[in-house]
Design an enzyme around this catalytic site. Structure first.
Site, short mmCIF file in Angstrom:
data_model
loop_
_atom_site.label_atom_id
_atom_site.label_comp_id
_atom_site.label_asym_id
_atom_site.label_seq_id
_atom_site.Cartn_x
_atom_site.Cartn_y
_atom_site.Cartn_z
N ILE A 130 0.89 -1.17 0.00
CA ILE A 130 0.00 0.00 0.00
C ILE A 130 0.92 1.21 0.00
CG2 ILE A 130 -1.81 1.25 1.25
CD1 ILE A 130 -2.59 -1.47 2.50
N HIS A 138 0.07 5.16 1.57
CA HIS A 138 -0.02 5.51 2.99
C HIS A 138 1.15 4.86 3.72
CE1 HIS A 138 -3.05 6.81 6.25
NE2 HIS A 138 -1.87 6.64 6.83
N LEU A 139 2.06 5.68 4.16
CA LEU A 139 3.26 5.26 4.87
C LEU A 139 2.93 4.36 6.06
CD1 LEU A 139 6.36 6.11 5.28
CD2 LEU A 139 5.44 7.89 6.72
N HIS A 140 3.69 3.28 6.24
CA HIS A 140 3.50 2.42 7.41
C HIS A 140 4.78 1.61 7.66
CE1 HIS A 140 2.11 0.25 3.84
NE2 HIS A 140 2.44 -0.89 4.44
N PHE A 141 5.16 1.56 8.91
CA PHE A 141 6.33 0.79 9.34
C PHE A 141 5.89 -0.58 9.81
CE2 PHE A 141 7.84 5.09 9.68
CZ PHE A 141 9.21 5.02 9.43
#
Length: 166
Positions: free
Chosen positions: A114, A117-120
């Site tokens: 995805i 949308h930034l996500h760690f």
């Protein structure tokens, strides 16, 4: 032929696919358990991965729909790192992993599923967790149901919220 049973996957296969970003949350918390949201901070939240690479796979994500790390405001970036540190402590305490992969894939070419949308990702790891299933069959075995993992982790994040300390 060998059969691997994963009955929880039918919800994904037959269920409706979201039209909007799965990381853009409603302000109300009524869906938090269904969405596997463990913690809501001021600028970021912690969510379990519904399709985990390993047991206890968490993600730290800003509320703001942003795809570039450099676009985060300082307060968003600071809280994000604070939450990553808190997640590491909680994962170590609950699962006793021998390591934790922490990563961010920026852009589709980098492997972001995805990308908008930034996500760690935080993925607990144990020596030898790439068993014969992963090596021979390209299959992973998740030993605990997502709802059980959620119920086990949620009190740790509730304490984090009560302490007001990410």
């Amino acid at each position: 032929m060998e059969t691997l049973w994963a009955p929880w996957r039918i919800d994904y296969i037959l269920g409706p696919k979201p039209d909007s970003c799965v990381f853009c949350l409603p302000e109300h918390t009524g869906e938090d358990e269904a969405r596997l949201i463990l913690y809501r901070g001021r600028y970021n939240f912690v969510i379990m991965n519904k399709f985990p690479y390993n047991n206890g796979h968490l993600m730290v994500t800003p509320y703001r729909h942003v795809m570039d790390l450099a676009a985060l405001a300082p307060e968003e970036a600071h809280e994000c790192m604070d939450l990553i540190q808190s997640c590491v402590r909680i994962l170590k305490g609950r699962f006793n992993p021998q390591g934790i992969n922490v990563g961010l894939n920026l852009g589709e070419a980098a492997g972001a599923g995805i990308r908008e949308h930034l996500h760690f990702h935080l993925v607990p790891r144990w020596n030898g967790d790439s068993s014969f299933m992963a090596v021979m069959n390209e299959t992973r075995v998740i030993p605990e149901h997502l709802s059980s993992t959620y119920k086990a982790l949620k009190p740790h994040f509730d304490r984090l919220a009560a302490d007001g300390d990410a």
